[in-house]
Scaffold this active site. Structure first.
Site, PDB file in Angstrom:
ATOM      1  N   ALA A  76       0.863  -1.199   0.000  1.00 48.74           N
ATOM      2  CA  ALA A  76       0.000   0.000   0.000  1.00 48.74           C
ATOM      3  C   ALA A  76       0.887   1.231   0.000  1.00 48.74           C
ATOM      4  O   ALA A  76       2.101   1.141   0.246  1.00 48.74           O
ATOM      5  CB  ALA A  76      -0.887   0.009   1.244  1.00 48.74           C
ATOM      6  N   LYS A  77       0.338   2.357  -0.292  1.00 44.66           N
ATOM      7  CA  LYS A  77       1.038   3.641  -0.161  1.00 44.66           C
ATOM      8  C   LYS A  77      -0.009   4.727  -0.154  1.00 44.66           C
ATOM      9  O   LYS A  77      -1.054   4.593  -0.786  1.00 44.66           O
ATOM     10  CB  LYS A  77       1.983   3.861  -1.352  1.00 44.66           C
ATOM     11  CG  LYS A  77       3.101   4.831  -1.062  1.00 44.66           C
ATOM     12  CD  LYS A  77       4.202   4.143  -0.281  1.00 44.66           C
ATOM     13  CE  LYS A  77       5.457   4.959  -0.194  1.00 44.66           C
ATOM     14  NZ  LYS A  77       6.588   4.163   0.294  1.00 44.66           N
TER      15      LYS A  77
END
Ligand code: NAD
Length: 447
Positions: A128-129
């Site tokens: 994720a980011k």
């Protein structure tokens, strides 16, 4: 700064893609690069086409609006994102950055990198980011706290210790994670330290987290030198960037016998063919930009040091070059001039796709970021384990477990290099993709 965490950089909301790339050093085409790398790795493996298609896209991207009351009483409205790429092997994991050049696509591209980074380390996490489009330098401490708490509220349904675990990144730090954890915990009605990593140790952070990415860079440097039968005592190293990653890597390598001949900060490099005393120079966290001041202020140990530019440092005739500052510093313009035998990527994405091909042709070995600096996310995993089990590990245990995780990952990459006769980068991606694809095959895509 950490993968988990890093410092603010400048940029503008209206910047072009290329300008944004330069600003964050990673975003030039994070998504494009991530997709090209996926295609390259997939070509080596027999994976169902539909799984590869699925992995070209994020599972979801959350876009939120974050109103923040400024200290003068006015209200500004910011945009935030959380891209969740893949969770087939476990909860999503990745940094949150505050930077004016944050975009949806950048978050998606970097979330894909996190999927591969976690998979090559065999961590039970996906990628994720996220981030907020804001210049953190324009915020007071109180404004940053209000922004963080409101952002936490907006993404609250999507995060959690078994769903998605943010960490510091550019423009965010352990304090930011503490606010995020507090805001989340307040709403849940109980203290939940495992919702973020990279926290201060007093509230569930792990010892050894800060130096972990530099430690992993040093470990893989030691391992590739040993693979090449190159004793560390006979190895010269140049390190670009003297922050969390660069300084810790340089100090450990010096401790283990290598000669660090050059280090740099944003203002330039210092060089001594007999070795720079890296232990005596403050790192970026200890005293920002101290490398160049060390010479200009005429420290006793500075005699004999030569001033170079950051570009000159990259082209030094050394055994190992460690770009550990920003992305996109080795490009098709200077790849032919790199004289190091080995490049170990301390920063995220320091080598462009085109430069990578040139280095490969020239026989320069490149150890990719997804394994080299993965010590950060690995110790984040240890932090999460400590939080969930409510039991703190000693720094000694953290470092020992990191060493053993790094060796396992390294050996898996070595096996692919030998089996397929591919570059270190391709081998690392093959290890990562095969783990993710296998999990998708077992679970099924549920189309
Ligand atoms: P840091 O802010 O602690 O240090 C950065 C260093 O690079 C400083 O010495 C700074 O002066 C120098 N620098 C900045 N811009 C530069 C430029 N344009 N040219 C040359 N030097 C420059 O940062 P860090 O945490 O060490 O991170 C460095 C890189 O490693 C980043 O790409 C980051 O994304 C990556 N990374 C960091 C972590 C982490 O946990 N810290 C983990 C994985 C990857």
């Amino acid at each position: 700064m950490s993968s988990d965490s890093f410092q603010p950089a400048e940029g503008a909301t209206s910047a072009s893609t290329e300008e944004r790339g330069r600003a964050t050093g990673e975003s030039e085409s994070a998504l494009e690069t991530a997709r090209r790398q996926l295609a390259r790795a997939a070509a080596h493996l027999e994976i169902d086409e539909s799984i590869v298609d699925r992995l070209e896209h994020p599972t979801r991207v959350l876009e939120v609006t974050v109103p923040v009351r400024r200290d003068d009483g006015s209200v500004d409205v910011f945009t935030g994102y959380r891209a969740q790429h893949d969770s087939v092997r476990g909860p999503y994991k990745g940094g949150l950055r505050y930077h004016p050049a944050v975009t949806r696509d950048e978050c998606v591209g970097l979330s894909m990198w996190m999927t591969w980074k976690c998979a090559v380390m065999d961590l039970p996490f996906g990628g994720a980011k996220g981030g907020v489009v804001v210049d953190p330098k324009s915020l007071s401490g109180e404004e940053k706290e209000r922004l963080t708490r409101r952002f936490a509220q907006e993404i609250r349904d999507s995060i959690g210790p078994t769903k998605d675990i943010p960490a510091p990144d550019m423009g965010t730090d352990p304090q930011t994670m503490a606010w995020l954890m507090d805001a989340y915990s307040m709403q849940e009605g109980e203290t939940i330290p495992g919702v973020v990593t990279g926290k201060p140790p007093t509230i569930g952070g792990s010892y050894g987290r800060e130096e972990a990415p530099g430690r992993s860079v040093a470990i893989v440097t030691r391992e590739i030198c040993s693979y090449d039968d190159r004793p560390l005592e006979d190895t010269t190293v140049a390190v670009q960037g003297f922050g969390s990653v660069g300084a810790n890597a340089a100090r450990l390598l010096e401790e283990w016998g290598a000669t660090v001949v050059a280090v740099s900060d944003v203002n330039g490099a210092i060089y001594d063919p007999d070795g720079v005393d890296v232990a005596s120079i403050p790192s970026h966290d200890e005293e920002p930009e101290a490398v160049t001041r060390y010479v200009t202020e005429g420290h006793a140990d500075a005699a004999g040091l030569e001033r170079l530019s950051n570009d000159d440092l990259l082209e030094l005739d050394v055994d190992v070059l460690i770009p550990a500052a920003v992305g996109n510093v080795i490009t098709e313009d200077n790849a032919d001039d790199i004289r190091a035998d080995i490049v170990v990527e301390g920063a995220n994405g320091p080598t462009t796709f085109a430069a990578d091909a040139i280095l490969d042709e020239r026989g320069v070995q490149v150890v990719p970021d997804i394994i080299a600096n993965a010590g950060g996310v690995t110790v984040s995993y240890f932090e999460w384990l400590q939080d969930i089990n409510r039991r703190k590990w000693s720094e000694k245990r953290v470092n020992e477990e990191l060493e053993s995780e790094m060796l396992e990952a390294w050996n898996a990459v070595v096996r692919e290099v030998e089996r397929r006769d591919v570059t270190w980068r391709d081998a690392a991606y093959v290890v990562a993709l095969s783990r993710v694809a296998e999990a998708h095959e077992m679970r099924g895509l549920w189309p």
